[in-house]
Scaffold this active site. Structure first.
Site, PDB file in Angstrom:
ATOM      1  CB  CYS A 135       6.700  -5.351   9.100  1.00 18.47           C
ATOM      2  SG  CYS A 135       8.168  -4.449  10.077  1.00 18.47           S
ATOM      3  CB  CYS A 150       2.466   7.469   3.315  1.00 24.10           C
ATOM      4  SG  CYS A 150       3.123   6.013   4.541  1.00 24.10           S
ATOM      5  CD  GLU A 177      -3.212  -1.247   2.052  1.00 20.71           C
ATOM      6  OE1 GLU A 177      -4.339  -1.470   1.719  1.00 20.71           O
ATOM      7  OE2 GLU A 177      -2.672  -1.040   3.246  1.00 20.71           O
ATOM      8  CB  CYS A 235       5.482  -2.710  16.622  1.00 19.55           C
ATOM      9  SG  CYS A 235       7.026  -2.376  16.019  1.00 19.55           S
ATOM     10  CB  CYS A 266       0.096   5.885  11.491  1.00 20.84           C
ATOM     11  SG  CYS A 266       0.335   7.528  10.843  1.00 20.84           S
ATOM     12  CB  CYS A 323       2.130  -1.904  13.735  1.00 18.49           C
ATOM     13  SG  CYS A 323       2.399  -1.457  11.985  1.00 18.49           S
TER      14      CYS A 323
HETATM   15  N1  SAH Z   1       8.781   0.387  10.643  1.00 18.93           N
HETATM   16  C1  SAH Z   1       8.897   1.793  10.561  1.00 18.93           C
HETATM   17  C2  SAH Z   1       8.184   2.566   9.505  1.00 18.93           C
HETATM   18  C3  SAH Z   1       6.676   2.594   9.978  1.00 18.93           C
HETATM   19  S1  SAH Z   1       5.925   4.082  10.092  1.00 18.93           S
HETATM   20  C4  SAH Z   1       8.515   2.412  11.842  1.00 18.93           C
HETATM   21  O1  SAH Z   1       8.676   1.595  12.735  1.00 18.93           O
HETATM   22  O2  SAH Z   1       8.809   3.512  12.040  1.00 18.93           O
HETATM   23  C5  SAH Z   1       4.655   3.859  10.683  1.00 18.93           C
HETATM   24  C6  SAH Z   1       4.272   4.654  11.856  1.00 18.93           C
HETATM   25  O3  SAH Z   1       2.972   4.468  12.355  1.00 18.93           O
HETATM   26  C7  SAH Z   1       5.179   4.197  13.018  1.00 18.93           C
HETATM   27  O4  SAH Z   1       5.816   5.145  13.913  1.00 18.93           O
HETATM   28  C8  SAH Z   1       4.401   3.264  13.726  1.00 18.93           C
HETATM   29  O5  SAH Z   1       4.806   2.794  14.999  1.00 18.93           O
HETATM   30  C9  SAH Z   1       2.952   3.919  13.740  1.00 18.93           C
HETATM   31  N2  SAH Z   1       1.808   3.037  14.055  1.00 18.93           N
HETATM   32  C10 SAH Z   1       1.982   1.811  13.934  1.00 18.93           C
HETATM   33  N3  SAH Z   1       0.804   1.042  14.127  1.00 18.93           N
HETATM   34  C11 SAH Z   1      -0.014   2.252  14.471  1.00 18.93           C
HETATM   35  C12 SAH Z   1      -1.325   2.532  14.824  1.00 18.93           C
HETATM   36  N4  SAH Z   1      -2.254   1.227  15.014  1.00 18.93           N
HETATM   37  N5  SAH Z   1      -1.734   3.559  15.141  1.00 18.93           N
HETATM   38  C13 SAH Z   1      -0.935   4.465  14.987  1.00 18.93           C
HETATM   39  N6  SAH Z   1       0.184   4.529  14.665  1.00 18.93           N
HETATM   40  C14 SAH Z   1       0.716   3.312  14.463  1.00 18.93           C
END
Ligand code: SAH
Length: 373
Positions: free
Chosen positions: A111, A104, A91, A115, A346, A118
């Site tokens: 991945c 983006c 995406e 986390c 995000c 996510c």
């Molecule tokens: N793997 C990288 C790039 C992903 S960026 C990283 O971790 O930075 C995507 C951003 O959205 C990251 O800061 C991630 O932690 C955040 N994110 C992930 N899941 C989310 C959610 N459910 N709600 C809001 N932010 C989230």
């Protein structure tokens, strides 16, 4: 076999020209046709000699991932599902604002990090994206959006760019696909390709410390770090890579990065999870923790997805958290949630991942616990 010229950064394109016995400046001409004008058909590249065009057409092609689906949110945010083969989809999200257009971009199919909050993590991991698949997202967005502008007769932005900013914040951990991401970043910055300012290209990482040091030397762009916790105990739990690179090491790496960064601060992202990391005491711990790192803080209201097990912090909790940090002297923004009606916000990017880690299966198998006799 025919090569995809979207896979070639400036250095490789110049090498390719040498192999053809062509002058190195041909590389620049080709890059301008491909990346600036979005031309994929060699016949249209009229300042390149006819017989070389014919040779190229026999050996090479220009191909971005095909679009499988497009969703446009009520706020204008657009999400594309792009085909990267054998049932896998990634995406890419375009976020229009008055003074800029931000793309983006995804770096991996799924991945491998886990986390806990996510949605991409839940999909498991299939593979790294190639350079062409990463830069192809920008190529695609420009092609698609300029056709749309022409159709609607909308005027271009001040500087004529549709995509003025790129954030490597889509699916995947960009620093875990280091070489391909760096080659794609170089194309984003290259004046013969997209010519974006280093300050307008941001890479977000969960904190792969050695790779942060390598990025600083290879291609420093603006850096965002997914912090999400004020101490190791909470971070170990929600961003498990923290067990390998704990906060002390992560923050030291941030300071080393700043030596060469195009901006004089790191952006720390902090997802607001109700009852997990959003209490006033967490804000105070965070304020103390970040004393030594020039930074800005970006609070992200948690974006829900099915069976996430988390709730978004209340508006009051987010504002109280923000105020404590502001009183401690930090610059804090609360990220506007864009495109959440199309699951483009995000942490909501799920794409279509053939999970080779079988994580989904494991997660399903794990519950409920049953005993076999
Ligand atoms: N793997 C990288 C790039 C992903 S960026 C990283 O971790 O930075 C995507 C951003 O959205 C990251 O800061 C991630 O932690 C955040 N994110 C992930 N899941 C989310 C959610 N459910 N709600 C809001 N932010 C989230």
């Amino acid at each position: 076999m025919s090569v995809n010229l979207l896979d070639f950064d400036a250095e490789h394109m110049a090498e390719l020209m040498v192999r053809y016995g062509e002058k190195p400046f041909r590389a620049k001409q080709l890059m301008k046709w491909i990346h600036q004008r979005g031309v994929a058909d060699f016949e249209q590249m009229t300042d390149i000699a006819k017989n070389f065009r014919t040779r190229l057409a026999g050996d090479a092609h220009v191909k971005a991932p095909d679009m499988l689906a497009e969703h446009v949110a009520t706020d204008g945010t657009t999400k594309w599902l792009l085909d990267v083969g054998v049932g896998n989809g990634i995406e890419t999200v375009f976020i229009p604002e008055d003074d800029r257009g931000t793309l983006c971009v995804s770096s991996q199919v799924g991945c491998a990090l886990e986390c806990s909050f996510c949605s991409t993590a839940r999909q498991g991991f299939n593979r790294n994206l190639s350079v062409g698949e990463i830069i192809g997202q920008l190529w695609w967005a420009n092609t698609r959006l300029s056709a749309e502008q022409a159709r609607l007769g909308t005027p271009a932005n001040e500087d004529g760019r549709i995509v003025s900013n790129v954030v490597m914040m889509g699916m995947g951990e960009p620093l875990a696909n280091f070489d391909n991401v760096v080659a794609a970043l170089r194309l984003m910055l290259d004046d013969n390709a997209y010519g974006l300012s280093r300050r307008r290209v941001t890479l977000s990482t969960s904190g792969l410390v050695p790779a942060m040091d390598r990025l600083r030397d290879a291609c420093p762009v603006a850096l965002a770090v997914s912090l999400h916790a004020p101490n190791d105990e909470i971070r170990d739990h929600i961003v498990p890579i923290n067990k390998k690179y704990p906060l002390r090491e992560l923050l030291a790496a941030c300071n080393r990065y700043l030596d060469k960064a195009p901006r004089d601060f790191i952006t720390f992202e902090y997802v607001m999870l109700e009852g997990v990391n959003d209490l006033p005491e967490h804000a105070r711990q965070l304020a103390a923790l970040l004393r030594e790192v020039p930074c800005k803080l970006n609070l992200i209201p948690f974006n829900p997805f099915p069976n996430s097990g988390y709730n978004r912090s209340s508006r009051d909790a987010i504002l109280a958290f923000r105020d404590i940090l502001i009183e401690s002297g930090y610059i804090v923004t609360v990220r506007k949630t864009r495109g959440d009606d199309i699951d483009a916000a995000c942490g909501q990017l799920a794409g279509q991942v053939k999970d080779r880690t079988r994580r989904t299966q494991r997660a399903n198998d794990a519950q409920p616990i049953t005993f076999r006799s």
